[in-house]
Design a protein around this motif. Structure first.
Motif, mmCIF file in Angstrom:
data_model
loop_
_atom_site.group_PDB
_atom_site.id
_atom_site.type_symbol
_atom_site.label_atom_id
_atom_site.label_comp_id
_atom_site.label_asym_id
_atom_site.label_seq_id
_atom_site.Cartn_x
_atom_site.Cartn_y
_atom_site.Cartn_z
ATOM 1 N N ARG A 124 45.602 47.157 32.938
ATOM 2 C CA ARG A 124 44.703 46.308 33.702
ATOM 3 C C ARG A 124 44.929 44.853 33.314
ATOM 4 N NH1 ARG A 124 41.649 46.240 38.255
ATOM 5 N NH2 ARG A 124 39.465 45.722 37.932
ATOM 6 N N GLY A 390 39.442 43.966 52.148
ATOM 7 C CA GLY A 390 40.873 43.613 51.822
ATOM 8 C C GLY A 390 41.596 44.814 51.340
ATOM 9 N N VAL A 391 41.998 44.784 51.337
ATOM 10 C CA VAL A 391 42.898 45.832 51.027
ATOM 11 C C VAL A 391 44.128 45.061 50.542
ATOM 12 C CG1 VAL A 391 43.960 47.879 51.956
ATOM 13 C CG2 VAL A 391 41.896 46.952 52.998
ATOM 14 N N ASN A 413 44.013 43.498 43.730
ATOM 15 C CA ASN A 413 42.607 43.403 44.142
ATOM 16 C C ASN A 413 42.519 43.200 45.645
ATOM 17 O OD1 ASN A 413 39.921 43.665 43.887
ATOM 18 N ND2 ASN A 413 39.539 41.512 43.422
ATOM 19 N N GLU A 432 42.226 39.472 40.474
ATOM 20 C CA GLU A 432 41.424 40.502 39.815
ATOM 21 C C GLU A 432 40.195 39.936 39.122
ATOM 22 O OE1 GLU A 432 41.740 44.008 40.673
ATOM 23 O OE2 GLU A 432 43.782 43.358 40.277
ATOM 24 N N SER A 464 37.131 48.240 36.622
ATOM 25 C CA SER A 464 37.816 48.690 37.837
ATOM 26 C C SER A 464 37.128 49.936 38.376
ATOM 27 C CB SER A 464 39.265 49.024 37.504
ATOM 28 O OG SER A 464 39.911 49.628 38.593
ATOM 29 N N ALA A 465 37.423 50.232 39.646
ATOM 30 C CA ALA A 465 36.955 51.501 40.223
ATOM 31 C C ALA A 465 38.125 52.467 40.407
ATOM 32 C CB ALA A 465 36.284 51.227 41.568
ATOM 33 N N MET A 466 39.310 52.067 40.013
ATOM 34 C CA MET A 466 40.473 52.905 40.313
ATOM 35 C C MET A 466 40.375 54.249 39.592
ATOM 36 S SD MET A 466 43.558 50.142 40.605
ATOM 37 C CE MET A 466 43.339 49.353 39.016
ATOM 38 N N PRO A 485 43.388 53.590 47.125
ATOM 39 C CA PRO A 485 42.757 52.269 47.010
ATOM 40 C C PRO A 485 41.392 52.282 47.697
ATOM 41 C CG PRO A 485 44.348 52.259 48.788
ATOM 42 C CD PRO A 485 44.397 53.653 48.167
ATOM 43 N N GLY A 486 40.726 51.108 47.702
ATOM 44 C CA GLY A 486 39.472 51.005 48.457
ATOM 45 C C GLY A 486 38.308 50.391 47.695
ATOM 46 N N GLY A 487 38.581 49.636 46.622
ATOM 47 C CA GLY A 487 37.470 49.030 45.878
ATOM 48 C C GLY A 487 36.548 50.140 45.387
ATOM 49 N N ILE A 490 36.878 53.823 46.206
ATOM 50 C CA ILE A 490 37.894 54.658 45.552
ATOM 51 C C ILE A 490 37.226 55.871 44.910
ATOM 52 C CG2 ILE A 490 39.461 54.784 43.569
ATOM 53 C CD1 ILE A 490 40.171 51.827 44.080
#
Ligand code: DON
Length: 583
Positions: A124, A390-391, A413, A432, A464-466, A485-487, A490
């Motif tokens: 990260r 955003g993507v 991000n 980020e 993060s949400a990953m 992905p997807g903020g 996710i």
């Protein structure tokens, strides 16, 4: 600008639209279950996505770009393992998917060896040493857009260090072999319509920065579909990394170019920040769900813990309503709400904050949260929780011929990150820093309202949400590799794909294509995909007290692999133009 980005985050292109059958799980895919499904699936007739699964006997790669997938398969066929392929896919994505890929960003790998050892790698981005708690607030205390656009938005990139660390520990082919496909692609590849459109959509952001304009908008517009796109600066950067490894990026010529770029635009990253950057091995989060085992990413990702809370809450129900029914979407949303309340309050970089993770992931804690769910009514999220997503980001899943698995999510991000290309080096820097709580208690780009645990401090990694994840079946064998992905969506997307397979007994293709919902505590609303719920379901949920909001676009770009009796099935999300390929 924040609004523009929000709009973009909410919009994902529908890239495929043929009719689908929902009730077609192949019998050999069905694992043993104890859960009883109640009711009939009520997926609206307008929902028309359909995944085309790839099948293969030995190995599989699924990513968000067919050329990156091919790069991974090329490496596997040369005898490379899952990590070798992951490194090749990562560098290829930098070239062909610049909106998300990623040497100017960071990411996470969850890896399981064929022998069963599971590792999690954190690369990260980190806040530069010059970062301060309130650096994105104006004199009136309002959040500016500086965490999103331009040089100040960039955290210290982690990808090159991370990929090298993964390769050092787990890789088998020579490092330069893994960069070769990316260098070839940077010297010239044919742009497809999805990527040309992505660049066009973010034209306004990219045009603000001369090096980005020169690279992505030659002749003032995105490279047209079907044309050969050459990225000479990037090819040179990749060649340097191929020749000299991460040193050239963190101490050498590329470091100099990054620092010069920072000075040009008022950014904070220094040579010392780059020199001090390290990828870190973490202990993976281990979850169980109805006898299955799930490995996922620990903090500084919130993914594993938050998904764990959602699954633990749902595991307590022996009877699960069918997908699409108000009863099911209500339960799911209430579980998500509770998990996100904890996420937003407690979680942050483990090297900076203490977190009660064992308690949050205990089955007894889940039971107490479950007991507070009213099956008929929404529980409003308390505003006091706001003490304080955003993507693009991109996920790829890989299984090699020996059964090693890599689940990798990486991000800049927002789409095209900060918009800043490092002059002379040809890659974009992340934005980020917006994943921190710039002002605890106030929403970030994804509307996430987070607390002090995720406030800015020098050297700290933003939450993060990953959620790169690996699922084992009840016998402990590799069963699924999944991520997206997807903020903040996710976490809920990965959870729903897993639930669709394990509880709703869907084939992987249907599980990925099925419409998804999202709840993140605040804003207190259920987001659903366009046409993702029937009118009747939406009205029934409103009657229970939920605020319902349809997304303008779709959520997530899942890349998933499943083991079946016949080998591997790979599914690239039909919401985007990715690729699944095996052999
Ligand atoms: O790490 C995170 O949670 C975010 N930076 C991910 C952003 C993202 O997924 C945007 N792409 N759709």
């Amino acid at each position: 600008m924040k609004n523009i980005l929000l709009l973009f985050v909410a919009t994902l292109t529908l890239s495929c639209g043929v009719s689908r059958a929902h009730e077609n799980p192949a019998p050999e895919l069905l694992p043993a279950h104890t859960v009883v499904i109640r009711g009939t699936r009520t997926i609206p007739p307008a929902w028309t996505l359909r995944s085309k699964p790839a099948t293969a006997q030995h190995a599989m790669v699924v990513s968000a770009h067919p050329l990156a997938t091919q790069a991974g398969v090329e490496i596997l066929k040369q005898g490379g393992n899952a990590i070798d392929a992951a490194v090749a896919v990562a560098f290829a994505l930098e070239v062909v998917l610049p909106d998300a890929g990623n040497i100017g960003g960071g990411g996470f790998i969850v890896h399981r060896s064929a022998a069963g050892e599971v590792l999690a790698l954190d690369y990260r981005e980190a806040a530069p040493a010059g970062a301060t708690h309130d650096m994105y607030l104006d004199s009136a205390g309002n959040v500016t857009d500086k965490s999103l656009v331009g040089h100040l938005a960039a955290g210290v990139p982690g990808s090159v260090a991370g990929l090298y660390a993964a390769w050092k520990r787990l890789g088998s082919l020579p490092w330069p072999t893994l960069l070769a496909p990316a260098i070839r692609l940077a010297n010239g590849h044919i742009v497809d319509s999805a990527r040309s459109r992505d660049i066009t959509n973010d034209r306004e952001l990219l045009a603000q920065f001369p090096a980005s304009r020169a690279q992505f908008l030659p002749n003032d517009s995105a490279p047209a579909p079907g044309t050969l796109w050459k990225q000479h600066d990037l090819a040179r950067t990749l060649q340097l990394i191929s020749d000299s490894g991460p040193d050239v990026f963190y101490r050498g010529q590329i470091a100099d170019l990054i620092v010069a770029e920072m000075q040009r635009g008022g950014g904070l990253i220094t040579k010392n920040d780059l020199r001090a950057y390290r990828a870190k091995w973490r202990t993976p989060v281990e979850l169980t769900y109805r006898g299955y085992t799930i490995y996922s990413m620990p903090p500084p990702s919130s993914g594993g813990v938050t998904m764990g809370e959602i699954l633990n809450i749902l595991e307590g129900y022996d009877t699960i309503p069918a997908l699409g029914t108000p009863a099911y979407e209500h339960l799911l949303a209430e579980a998500m709400r509770r998990a996100f309340i904890d996420r937003n309050h407690w979680l942050g970089d483990p090297d900076f904050v203490q977190m009660p993770i064992e308690r949050l992931l205990s089955k007894s804690y889940a039971a107490s949260l479950r007991s507070e769910i009213d099956p008929q009514h929404a529980t409003p999220t308390p505003p006091s929780i706001t003490t304080g997503g955003g993507v693009h980001t991109t996920h790829y899943s890989i299984v090699d011929a020996k059964g090693n698995a890599a689940s990798v999510t990486t991000t800049l991000n927002g789409g095209f990150g900060s918009g800043v290309t490092v002059t002379g080096a040809g890659f974009l820097l992340n934005n980020e820093m917006d994943d921190f709580a710039s002002a605890p208690g106030k929403p970030n780009m994804y509307g996430l309202v987070q607390g002090e645990a995720n406030s800015i401090a020098p050297g700290k990694r933003m939450l993060s949400a990953m959620t790169p994840s690996i699922v084992l079946d009840r016998g402990g064998k590799l069963f699924m590799v999944v991520g997206t992905p997807g903020g903040p969506t996710i976490i809920t997307t990965v959870a729903q794909v897993i639930l669709n397979v394990l509880d709703q007994r869907m084939s992987l293709a249907d599980a990925v294509a099925a419409p998804r919902i999202h709840h993140q505590a605040l804003p207190d609303v259920i987001h659903y995909e366009r046409d993702g719920l029937t009118e009747a379901t939406v009205r029934a949920l409103e009657a229970m007290g939920h605020r319902m909001e349809m997304r303008r676009g779709m959520s997530g770009i899942v890349a998933a692999i499943q083991h079946t009796a016949g080998g591997w099935i790979g599914v690239a999300d039909p919401r985007y133009a990715g690729g699944a390929l095996g052999y």
